[in-house]
Design a protein around this motif. Structure first.
Motif, mmCIF file in Angstrom:
data_model
loop_
_atom_site.group_PDB
_atom_site.id
_atom_site.type_symbol
_atom_site.label_atom_id
_atom_site.label_comp_id
_atom_site.label_asym_id
_atom_site.label_seq_id
_atom_site.Cartn_x
_atom_site.Cartn_y
_atom_site.Cartn_z
ATOM 1 N N GLY A 88 0.955 -1.253 0.087
ATOM 2 C CA GLY A 88 -0.188 -0.044 -0.043
ATOM 3 C C GLY A 88 0.721 1.386 -0.070
ATOM 4 N N VAL A 89 1.739 1.345 0.820
ATOM 5 C CA VAL A 89 2.682 2.357 0.941
ATOM 6 C C VAL A 89 3.338 2.537 -0.335
ATOM 7 C CG1 VAL A 89 4.753 3.583 1.967
ATOM 8 C CG2 VAL A 89 2.917 2.532 3.453
ATOM 9 N N TYR A 90 4.014 1.568 -0.749
ATOM 10 C CA TYR A 90 4.737 1.601 -2.320
ATOM 11 C C TYR A 90 3.681 2.142 -3.384
ATOM 12 C CZ TYR A 90 7.542 0.568 -6.174
ATOM 13 O OH TYR A 90 8.442 0.587 -7.457
ATOM 14 N N ILE A 91 2.474 1.499 -3.416
ATOM 15 C CA ILE A 91 1.659 2.063 -4.680
ATOM 16 C C ILE A 91 1.206 3.446 -4.452
ATOM 17 C CG2 ILE A 91 -0.678 1.843 -5.446
ATOM 18 C CD1 ILE A 91 -0.408 -1.272 -4.671
ATOM 19 N N HIS A 92 0.867 3.898 -3.091
ATOM 20 C CA HIS A 92 0.506 5.266 -2.870
ATOM 21 C C HIS A 92 1.616 6.139 -3.229
ATOM 22 C CE1 HIS A 92 -0.164 8.441 0.208
ATOM 23 N NE2 HIS A 92 -1.252 8.402 -0.430
ATOM 24 N N GLY A 93 2.814 5.975 -2.956
ATOM 25 C CA GLY A 93 3.908 6.557 -3.255
ATOM 26 C C GLY A 93 4.170 6.681 -4.810
ATOM 27 N N TYR A 94 4.242 5.653 -5.345
ATOM 28 C CA TYR A 94 4.387 5.347 -7.030
ATOM 29 C C TYR A 94 3.238 6.232 -7.672
ATOM 30 C CZ TYR A 94 4.802 2.962 -11.320
ATOM 31 O OH TYR A 94 5.033 2.809 -12.792
ATOM 32 N N THR A 95 2.180 6.200 -7.048
ATOM 33 C CA THR A 95 1.224 6.915 -7.917
ATOM 34 C C THR A 95 1.263 8.358 -7.764
ATOM 35 O OG1 THR A 95 -0.495 5.007 -7.240
ATOM 36 C CG2 THR A 95 -1.716 7.213 -7.923
ATOM 37 N N THR A 149 -7.302 13.833 -4.494
ATOM 38 C CA THR A 149 -7.943 13.317 -5.538
ATOM 39 C C THR A 149 -7.323 13.135 -6.914
ATOM 40 O OG1 THR A 149 -8.712 15.563 -6.223
ATOM 41 C CG2 THR A 149 -10.328 14.410 -4.857
ATOM 42 N N ASP A 150 -6.162 13.717 -6.982
ATOM 43 C CA ASP A 150 -5.297 13.313 -8.233
ATOM 44 C C ASP A 150 -4.758 12.014 -8.009
ATOM 45 O OD1 ASP A 150 -5.747 15.963 -9.381
ATOM 46 O OD2 ASP A 150 -4.094 16.823 -8.096
ATOM 47 N N VAL A 151 -4.146 11.849 -6.825
ATOM 48 C CA VAL A 151 -3.751 10.404 -6.480
ATOM 49 C C VAL A 151 -4.732 9.176 -6.850
ATOM 50 C CG1 VAL A 151 -2.760 8.989 -4.819
ATOM 51 C CG2 VAL A 151 -2.047 11.334 -4.768
ATOM 52 N N ILE A 152 -5.993 9.535 -6.133
ATOM 53 C CA ILE A 152 -7.079 8.802 -6.393
ATOM 54 C C ILE A 152 -7.427 8.374 -7.886
ATOM 55 C CG2 ILE A 152 -9.376 8.215 -6.155
ATOM 56 C CD1 ILE A 152 -9.287 9.969 -3.319
ATOM 57 N N ASN A 153 -7.300 9.555 -8.579
ATOM 58 C CA ASN A 153 -7.691 9.329 -10.061
ATOM 59 C C ASN A 153 -6.616 8.647 -10.967
ATOM 60 O OD1 ASN A 153 -10.256 10.632 -9.715
ATOM 61 N ND2 ASN A 153 -9.515 12.559 -10.049
#
Length: 192
Positions: free
Chosen positions: A154-161, A177-181
């Motif tokens: 989760g931390v990796y994906i969040h940061g990667y995004t 919202t930019d990260v979510i989108n």
């Protein structure tokens, strides 16, 4: 009914009240699965942190340095000066998986194992970004990943995004919202 859930995510938008403390206490008292606590849930938990030692649930805490300060009874400066020791000792003492957010997010296990994330950028310092992270980790946990693996992925994906958003636009104007989108596109890249 709380004991029927595999994963519970609590704290975002909860408000720091006596009712919040009661709610967090009851979740920890009755939950049998994974409980992720963030934001005002952490603030409510700070006055009754020993509940983490007595619960049957697998607890994940995702504080930023200010929240970690309230949990650990240390100043933010003390925490930031030795993030690794702080999270390692805390996770071992309370039997939790701990995600200390910030530059090079640190993840600690109840056994004292430490992991440092390499993704992410300062655009994630905007309010609400941690809520997105909590949602990602809780989602992964609900899909059957262990607390540690859910946190690491989760931390990796969040940061990667967030890095993808920064590369496509900017860090300065990045919103949660930019990260979510952008998350579906980042996941598509990581899936290849």
């Amino acid at each position: 009914i709380i004991n029927n859930f595999d994963t519970i995510c609590i704290g975002m938008g909860l408000k720091n009240t006596e009712n919040a403390k009661d709610l967090v206490s009851n979740v920890l008292k009755y939950a049998k699965g994974t409980v992720l606590i963030d934001a005002d849930g952490i603030n409510a938990l700070s006055s009754c942190i020993n509940l983490c030692k007595d619960t049957e649930a697998k607890v994940i805490l995702t504080p930023h340095p200010g929240e970690m300060s309230r949990l650990a009874g240390k100043t933010v400066a003390e925490i930031q000066s030795d993030r690794i020791t702080t999270v390692k000792d805390f996770a071992k003492e309370y039997g939790v998986t701990l995600v200390l957010k910030g530059a090079n997010t640190v993840i600690a296990t109840p056994k004292g194992e430490i992991y440092i994330n390499s993704t992410g950028n300062s655009g994630l310092s905007r309010g609400g970004s941690g809520d997105v992270l909590s949602g990602i980790i809780a989602s992964l946990s609900a899909q059957g990943l262990s607390p540690l693996v859910a946190c690491l992925v989760g931390v990796y994906i969040h940061g990667y995004t967030a890095d993808k958003v920064a590369n496509d636009s900017s860090k300065q104007g990045m919103l949660p919202t930019d990260v979510i989108n952008t998350l579906p596109y980042a996941l598509g890249e990581l899936d290849n």
